[in-house]
Design an enzyme around this catalytic site. Structure first.
Site, short mmCIF file in Angstrom:
data_model
loop_
_atom_site.label_atom_id
_atom_site.label_comp_id
_atom_site.label_asym_id
_atom_site.label_seq_id
_atom_site.Cartn_x
_atom_site.Cartn_y
_atom_site.Cartn_z
N SER A 1 0.87 -1.17 0.00
CA SER A 1 0.00 0.00 0.00
C SER A 1 0.91 1.22 0.00
CB SER A 1 -0.88 -0.01 1.27
OG SER A 1 -1.47 1.26 1.48
N TYR B 1 -2.42 -1.65 10.27
CA TYR B 1 -2.30 -1.73 8.81
C TYR B 1 -0.98 -1.11 8.35
CZ TYR B 1 -3.72 -1.28 3.89
OH TYR B 1 -3.80 -1.37 2.52
#
Length: 234
Positions: free
Chosen positions: A112, A125
């Site tokens: 990401s 995350y």
């Protein structure tokens, strides 16, 4: 960010059918990365189904939306299990098959933009994605002697169920804060993966390929654009 529902079996089978329509084999097996380490056995099963492994793409993911002070430890562990521990275990299993076969290989992990930058409300995350990025670099060093390249693809906002945009058309998702002015399409991420899996990327390893429409370039611009403190809430 919302936690996506598990992919229905019929969706996986539909994709496999599309692959088979091009005249190649496709096998489907269930993988639950909240059940570690035994979930990694799927790699061995797939290697048996396919006659070996040449390319592994780690693309399972989950997330959270709580600030760190309110975050439950079980949620922290769940996200790290799926987004980091799973990447390690699956990469390890696949690399063993690749090394034993002696043909080289490719390992590609979908991380990401939060491999590189933080986000409020996404502590596990971001920690997992940053860890996966560092793991990518270590594996690139260690597996190079076997002819195995290891890279990551770091998407920005992509119109997918994980971002709450099921079946959304990126061209209709206006994003003034992104230089290209829209969200991304899953096919644009897939194209980056396809490149890294191809012979054209044979000399590329330990790299994070950012696919974000220019989002990461906007740090200074965003810093002066805010007039309120609403960014502090996830």
């Amino acid at each position: 960010m919302p936690t996506p529902a598990p992919l229905p079996a019929e969706g996986a089978e539909k994709t496999a059918a599309e692959v088979r329509s091009h005249g190649v084999a496709a096998h489907v097996r269930h993988l639950d990365l909240t059940r570690l380490p035994e979930a990694a056995d799927v790699i061995d099963a797939m290697a048996a189904d396919l006659g070996g492994i040449d390319v592994l793409v780690n693309c399972a993911g989950t997330g959270s939306s709580q600030r760190a002070l309110e975050l439950d430890y079980r949620k922290w562990r769940e996200v790290l299990d799926v987004d980091l521990d799973g990447v390690f275990l699956l990469s390890q299993r696949a690399a063993r098959h690749m090394a034993d076969a002696g043909r080289g290989g490719r390992i590609i992990t979908i991380t990401s933009v939060h491999e590189h930058v933080p986000r409020v409300g996404a502590a596990p995350y971001c920690a997992a994605k940053a860890g996966a990025g560092a793991l990518t670099q270590v594996l690139a060093l260690e597996l190079a002697e076997h002819g195995i390249t290891v890279n990551s693809v770091a998407p920005g906002e992509i119109s997918t169920p994980m971002t709450g945009q099921t079946d959304a058309d990126p061209r209709e998702q206006e994003r003034p804060g992104i230089p290209l002015g829209r969200t991304g399409h899953a096919r644009e991420v897939a194209a980056a993966v396809a490149f890294l899996a191809s012979p054209a990327a044979g000399y590329v390893t330990g790299t994070s390929l950012i696919v974000d429409g220019g989002l990461l370039l906007m740090g200074a611009q965003h810093g002066t654009a805010y007039r309120e403190h609403d960014w502090r809430s996830p």
